[in-house]
Structures are given as structure tokens and as C-alpha cells.
Design a protein around this motif. Structure first.
Motif, PDB file in Angstrom:
ATOM      1  N   THR A  88       0.933  -1.034  -0.073  1.00 58.96           N
ATOM      2  CA  THR A  88       0.106  -0.064  -0.051  1.00 58.96           C
ATOM      3  C   THR A  88       0.670   1.176  -0.069  1.00 58.96           C
ATOM      4  O   THR A  88       0.628   2.345  -0.537  1.00 58.96           O
ATOM      5  N   GLU A  89       1.764   1.391   0.895  1.00 56.99           N
ATOM      6  CA  GLU A  89       2.797   2.506   1.135  1.00 56.99           C
ATOM      7  C   GLU A  89       3.590   2.569  -0.374  1.00 56.99           C
ATOM      8  O   GLU A  89       3.803   3.692  -0.750  1.00 56.99           O
ATOM      9  N   ALA A  90       3.878   1.584  -0.903  1.00 58.57           N
ATOM     10  CA  ALA A  90       4.923   1.463  -2.032  1.00 58.57           C
ATOM     11  C   ALA A  90       4.034   1.974  -3.177  1.00 58.57           C
ATOM     12  O   ALA A  90       4.321   2.817  -4.196  1.00 58.57           O
ATOM     13  N   GLY A  91       2.620   1.504  -3.334  1.00 58.32           N
ATOM     14  CA  GLY A  91       1.706   1.846  -4.517  1.00 58.32           C
ATOM     15  C   GLY A  91       1.600   3.541  -4.301  1.00 58.32           C
ATOM     16  O   GLY A  91       1.528   4.153  -5.250  1.00 58.32           O
ATOM     17  N   ILE A  92       1.254   3.911  -2.884  1.00 60.14           N
ATOM     18  CA  ILE A  92       1.138   5.438  -2.822  1.00 60.14           C
ATOM     19  C   ILE A  92       2.498   6.328  -3.418  1.00 60.14           C
ATOM     20  O   ILE A  92       2.304   7.274  -4.334  1.00 60.14           O
ATOM     21  N   ARG A  93       3.384   5.818  -3.016  1.00 58.59           N
ATOM     22  CA  ARG A  93       4.904   6.452  -3.135  1.00 58.59           C
ATOM     23  C   ARG A  93       4.958   6.520  -4.773  1.00 58.59           C
ATOM     24  O   ARG A  93       5.372   7.339  -5.485  1.00 58.59           O
ATOM     25  N   CYS A  94       4.983   5.252  -5.448  1.00 54.16           N
ATOM     26  CA  CYS A  94       5.222   5.068  -6.861  1.00 54.16           C
ATOM     27  C   CYS A  94       3.945   6.119  -7.753  1.00 54.16           C
ATOM     28  O   CYS A  94       4.491   6.612  -8.487  1.00 54.16           O
ATOM     29  N   LYS A  95       2.907   6.086  -7.162  1.00 53.21           N
ATOM     30  CA  LYS A  95       2.133   7.129  -8.016  1.00 53.21           C
ATOM     31  C   LYS A  95       2.292   8.205  -7.760  1.00 53.21           C
ATOM     32  O   LYS A  95       2.375   9.276  -8.966  1.00 53.21           O
ATOM     33  N   VAL A  96       2.593   8.895  -6.568  1.00 54.35           N
ATOM     34  CA  VAL A  96       3.002  10.329  -6.438  1.00 54.35           C
ATOM     35  C   VAL A  96       4.250  10.546  -7.293  1.00 54.35           C
ATOM     36  O   VAL A  96       4.443  11.478  -7.990  1.00 54.35           O
ATOM     37  N   LEU A  97       5.459   9.782  -7.100  1.00 56.10           N
ATOM     38  CA  LEU A  97       6.580   9.890  -8.102  1.00 56.10           C
ATOM     39  C   LEU A  97       6.345   9.894  -9.471  1.00 56.10           C
ATOM     40  O   LEU A  97       6.835  10.738 -10.252  1.00 56.10           O
ATOM     41  N   LEU A  98       5.406   9.083  -9.894  1.00 53.74           N
ATOM     42  CA  LEU A  98       5.022   9.009 -11.406  1.00 53.74           C
ATOM     43  C   LEU A  98       4.395  10.157 -12.004  1.00 53.74           C
ATOM     44  O   LEU A  98       4.781  10.767 -13.002  1.00 53.74           O
ATOM     45  N   ASP A  99       3.426  10.568 -11.104  1.00 56.08           N
ATOM     46  CA  ASP A  99       2.770  11.848 -11.294  1.00 56.08           C
ATOM     47  C   ASP A  99       3.776  12.997 -11.523  1.00 56.08           C
ATOM     48  O   ASP A  99       3.536  13.863 -12.190  1.00 56.08           O
ATOM     49  N   ASN A 100       4.687  12.995 -10.490  1.00 57.86           N
ATOM     50  CA  ASN A 100       5.725  14.127 -10.684  1.00 57.86           C
ATOM     51  C   ASN A 100       6.389  14.186 -11.819  1.00 57.86           C
ATOM     52  O   ASN A 100       7.069  15.040 -12.443  1.00 57.86           O
ATOM     53  N   LEU A 101       6.860  12.797 -12.210  1.00 55.94           N
ATOM     54  CA  LEU A 101       8.064  12.618 -13.411  1.00 55.94           C
ATOM     55  C   LEU A 101       7.069  12.620 -14.772  1.00 55.94           C
ATOM     56  O   LEU A 101       7.450  13.479 -15.627  1.00 55.94           O
ATOM     57  N   ASP A 102       6.056  11.994 -15.078  1.00 54.93           N
ATOM     58  CA  ASP A 102       5.347  12.153 -16.041  1.00 54.93           C
ATOM     59  C   ASP A 102       3.824  11.737 -15.941  1.00 54.93           C
ATOM     60  O   ASP A 102       3.627  10.509 -16.085  1.00 54.93           O
TER      61      ASP A 102
ATOM     62  N   GLU B  91      -6.114   5.547  -4.746  1.00 52.69           N
ATOM     63  CA  GLU B  91      -7.572   5.876  -4.699  1.00 52.69           C
ATOM     64  C   GLU B  91      -8.240   5.153  -3.584  1.00 52.69           C
ATOM     65  O   GLU B  91      -8.781   5.742  -2.820  1.00 52.69           O
ATOM     66  N   GLN B  92      -7.850   3.829  -3.436  1.00 49.87           N
ATOM     67  CA  GLN B  92      -8.539   2.965  -2.405  1.00 49.87           C
ATOM     68  C   GLN B  92      -7.962   3.176  -1.117  1.00 49.87           C
ATOM     69  O   GLN B  92      -8.519   2.875   0.013  1.00 49.87           O
ATOM     70  N   SER B  93      -6.940   3.781  -0.995  1.00 51.53           N
ATOM     71  CA  SER B  93      -6.207   4.160   0.425  1.00 51.53           C
ATOM     72  C   SER B  93      -6.116   5.506   0.694  1.00 51.53           C
ATOM     73  O   SER B  93      -5.537   5.819   1.827  1.00 51.53           O
ATOM     74  N   LYS B  94      -6.636   6.605  -0.025  1.00 54.58           N
ATOM     75  CA  LYS B  94      -6.615   7.819   0.258  1.00 54.58           C
ATOM     76  C   LYS B  94      -7.210   8.261   1.639  1.00 54.58           C
ATOM     77  O   LYS B  94      -6.950   9.223   2.155  1.00 54.58           O
ATOM     78  N   HIS B  95      -8.118   7.450   2.034  1.00 58.08           N
ATOM     79  CA  HIS B  95      -9.046   7.809   3.282  1.00 58.08           C
ATOM     80  C   HIS B  95      -8.009   7.408   4.578  1.00 58.08           C
ATOM     81  O   HIS B  95      -8.500   7.886   5.639  1.00 58.08           O
ATOM     82  N   ILE B  96      -7.161   6.795   4.404  1.00 57.93           N
ATOM     83  CA  ILE B  96      -6.392   6.177   5.550  1.00 57.93           C
ATOM     84  C   ILE B  96      -5.309   7.213   5.939  1.00 57.93           C
ATOM     85  O   ILE B  96      -4.690   7.797   5.153  1.00 57.93           O
ATOM     86  N   PRO B  97      -5.404   7.812   7.196  1.00 62.80           N
ATOM     87  CA  PRO B  97      -4.278   8.696   7.699  1.00 62.80           C
ATOM     88  C   PRO B  97      -2.853   8.462   7.482  1.00 62.80           C
ATOM     89  O   PRO B  97      -2.539   7.139   7.399  1.00 62.80           O
ATOM     90  N   ARG B  98      -2.248   9.479   7.291  1.00 65.13           N
ATOM     91  CA  ARG B  98      -0.729   9.311   7.008  1.00 65.13           C
ATOM     92  C   ARG B  98      -0.137  10.120   7.848  1.00 65.13           C
ATOM     93  O   ARG B  98      -0.275  11.097   8.313  1.00 65.13           O
ATOM     94  N   MET B  99       1.462   9.610   8.088  1.00 67.08           N
ATOM     95  CA  MET B  99       2.255  10.265   8.771  1.00 67.08           C
ATOM     96  C   MET B  99       1.688  10.782  10.061  1.00 67.08           C
ATOM     97  O   MET B  99       1.545   9.836  10.943  1.00 67.08           O
ATOM     98  N   GLU B 100       1.910  12.192  10.491  1.00 64.75           N
ATOM     99  CA  GLU B 100       1.312  12.123  12.092  1.00 64.75           C
ATOM    100  C   GLU B 100      -0.022  12.076  12.346  1.00 64.75           C
ATOM    101  O   GLU B 100      -0.173  11.568  13.507  1.00 64.75           O
ATOM    102  N   ALA B 101      -1.011  12.061  11.425  1.00 62.87           N
ATOM    103  CA  ALA B 101      -2.313  11.597  11.526  1.00 62.87           C
ATOM    104  C   ALA B 101      -2.321  10.109  12.048  1.00 62.87           C
ATOM    105  O   ALA B 101      -3.127   9.698  12.747  1.00 62.87           O
TER     106      ALA B 101
END
Length: 159
Positions: free
Chosen positions: A75-89, A106-116
Motif C-alpha cells: 500500500t505504501e509502495a503504491g502510494i509512493r510510486c503513484k506520486v513519483l510517477l505523477d511528478n515525473l510524467d 485511490e482506495q487508500s486515500k482515506h487512510i491517515p498518513r504520517m502524523e495523523a
């Protein structure tokens, strides 16, 4: 008109022409310096963009290897890859090989991240972790396949 007046007018005109010539030369030098400064600034920005892209590419490859070595939650890897790919192309991020990262995001965006996430109580964390486990079970094969694609992806056009 006397000869003296004529010489005075000639001298005054020569002074005016000389002054204007010096003024024009200064303006030309200033413009040339501004052009040089702009080119240097553009080269610096281009180098920063190139370095940023290289960092993104390296990060994608590191995350891909971590996925294949089971060193990172999918899940974490998918989120990170999505953000990086969006920034790259963004177009590359929407390609068939990598669309799974968007799905996981999209299916994990409701899950709190980092400090939350750190502020969550035990039962709340367990509920979200169960959702992440379900996501990982559903998309495991696709995420692994996408990670393999990232490792062989030709990123030369981004350098």
C-alpha cells in the motif's frame, strides 16, 4: 554665421554624438549581460530539473526493488510510486503498466498518513491495517508486476 560659431556647433554636435554613442554602448553591454545572466539562470534551472528527475527515477527504482524484496508494504509502495510517477510524467502514470498504483492510491486515500497515523489509537490502526491488508491481497500481483516494469522502464527521455 561666423566661423567660430560653426566650430562651436561642430564641437557641441560631436560631444552629443559621442555621448549618445557611449550611452548606446552601455545599453548594449547591459542587454548582453542580462542575456548571459538569463542563460545562466536557465541552465541552473534545467540542471535542477534534471537532478530532480534523476532523484525521482532513482526513488522509483529503489521502491521497486523494495517491493520485489518484500521490504515495504505494498500500500505504501503504491502510494509512493503513484506520486513519483505523477511528478515525473502524468501520462506514464496513467499507462496500463502503472495504473495499479492509481488504484491503490485511490482506495487508500482515506487512510491517515504520517502524523495523523501516529495519533491513531490501537483499534483505529487495526481497522485501517485490515483495510490495507485487503488492498495488498487484492493488488499484490499487479503491484509486483508494475514494480518489475519500473525496473526495466527506459527513463532516458527524462534525463
Amino acid at each position: 554665421m561666423s566661423e567660430t560659431t560653426l566650430y562651436i556647433l561642430i564641437v557641441v554636435n560631436l560631444l552629443i554624438v559621442t555621448g549618445l554613442g557611449i550611452y548606446i554602448l552601455r545599453l548594449v553591454r547591459q542587454q548582453k549581460q542580462k542575456r548571459i545572466d538569463a542563460e545562466l539562470k536557465l541552465q541552473k534551472i534545467a540542471a535542477e530539473v534534471r537532478d530532480h528527475r534523476l532523484h525521482i527515477i532513482e526513488s522509483l527504482q529503489v521502491i521497486s526493488r523494495a517491493i520485489l524484496n518484500e521490504e515495504i508494504p505494498l500500500t505504501e509502495a503504491g502510494i509512493r510510486c503513484k506520486v513519483l510517477l505523477d511528478n515525473l510524467d502524468p501520462q506514464l502514470a496513467q499507462s496500463e503498466a502503472y495504473i495499479v498504483f492509481n488504484e491503490v492510491f485511490e482506495q487508500s486515500k482515506h487512510i491517515p498518513r504520517m502524523e495523523a497515523w501516529k495519533r491513531l489509537k490501537g483499534p483505529e490502526k487495526l481497522e485501517y491495517m485490515a483495510q490495507m491488508n485487503t488492498l495488498e491481497n487484492d493488488y499484490s500481483d499487479q503491484v509486483i508486476s508494475a514494480a518489475k516494469c519500473l525496473l526495466v522502464q527506459d527513463f532516458n527521455r527524462y534525463h
